[in-house]
Design a protein around this motif. Structure first.
Motif, PDB file in Angstrom:
ATOM      1  N   HIS A   1      19.095  47.891 107.321  1.00 20.78           N
ATOM      2  CA  HIS A   1      20.255  47.385 106.586  1.00 20.78           C
ATOM      3  C   HIS A   1      21.539  48.091 107.008  1.00 20.78           C
ATOM      4  CE1 HIS A   1      22.867  47.263 102.834  1.00 20.78           C
ATOM      5  NE2 HIS A   1      22.888  46.040 103.333  1.00 20.78           N
TER       6      HIS A   1
ATOM      7  N   CYS B   1      14.402  52.988 100.748  1.00 20.08           N
ATOM      8  CA  CYS B   1      15.567  53.498 101.462  1.00 20.08           C
ATOM      9  C   CYS B   1      16.442  54.314 100.502  1.00 20.08           C
ATOM     10  CB  CYS B   1      16.378  52.337 102.041  1.00 20.08           C
ATOM     11  SG  CYS B   1      17.892  52.909 102.833  1.00 20.08           S
TER      12      CYS B   1
ATOM     13  N   HIS C   1      20.396  52.208  99.695  1.00 16.65           N
ATOM     14  CA  HIS C   1      20.545  51.042  98.803  1.00 16.65           C
ATOM     15  C   HIS C   1      19.227  50.558  98.232  1.00 16.65           C
ATOM     16  CE1 HIS C   1      23.836  50.633 101.949  1.00 16.65           C
ATOM     17  NE2 HIS C   1      24.502  50.913 100.842  1.00 16.65           N
TER      18      HIS C   1
END
Ligand code: FES
Length: 104
Positions: free
Chosen positions: A43, A60, A63
């Motif tokens: 991302h 992660c 986020h």
């Protein structure tokens, strides 16, 4: 595919993670099972080795996208693309990943 040394088996205890090479690979020990994935979140490039492991997934740290450690699949947004996975080999108490090219 060439084997790239990660560390001694004793240096990656259950619940541990090692980050090696460039581009970085994260190697996780989950309940004695070893998983190697690209360390970089698909991302926005956070380091997944700093994420929280839950079962055979990692969250992660930036986020919160969740990746499957076995398949690399992005299970939840905001990540969409999978991370690369690598075979892990243990030989004579040393851990290796099979990877084409990685710098020390
Ligand atoms: S950087 Fe990993 S979810 Fe955004």
């Amino acid at each position: 595919m060439p084997l790239h040394r990660v560390c001694a088996f004793s240096e990656l205890p259950v619940g541990g993670v090692k980050r090696i090479g460039e581009p970085p690979i994260a190697v996780f020990n989950v309940e004695g099972k070893l998983f190697a994935i690209s360390d970089i979140c698909t991302h926005a490039e956070a380091s997944l080795s700093e994420g929280m492991v839950e079962g055979e997934t990692v969250h992660c740290p930036l986020h919160g996208a969740i990746f499957d450690l076995c398949t690399g699949e992005a299970l939840t947004p905001p990540a969409v693309d999978p991370v690369q996975t690598f075979p892990v080999v243990v030989q004579e108490n040393e851990i290796y990943v099979e990877v084409d090219a990685v710098d020390e």
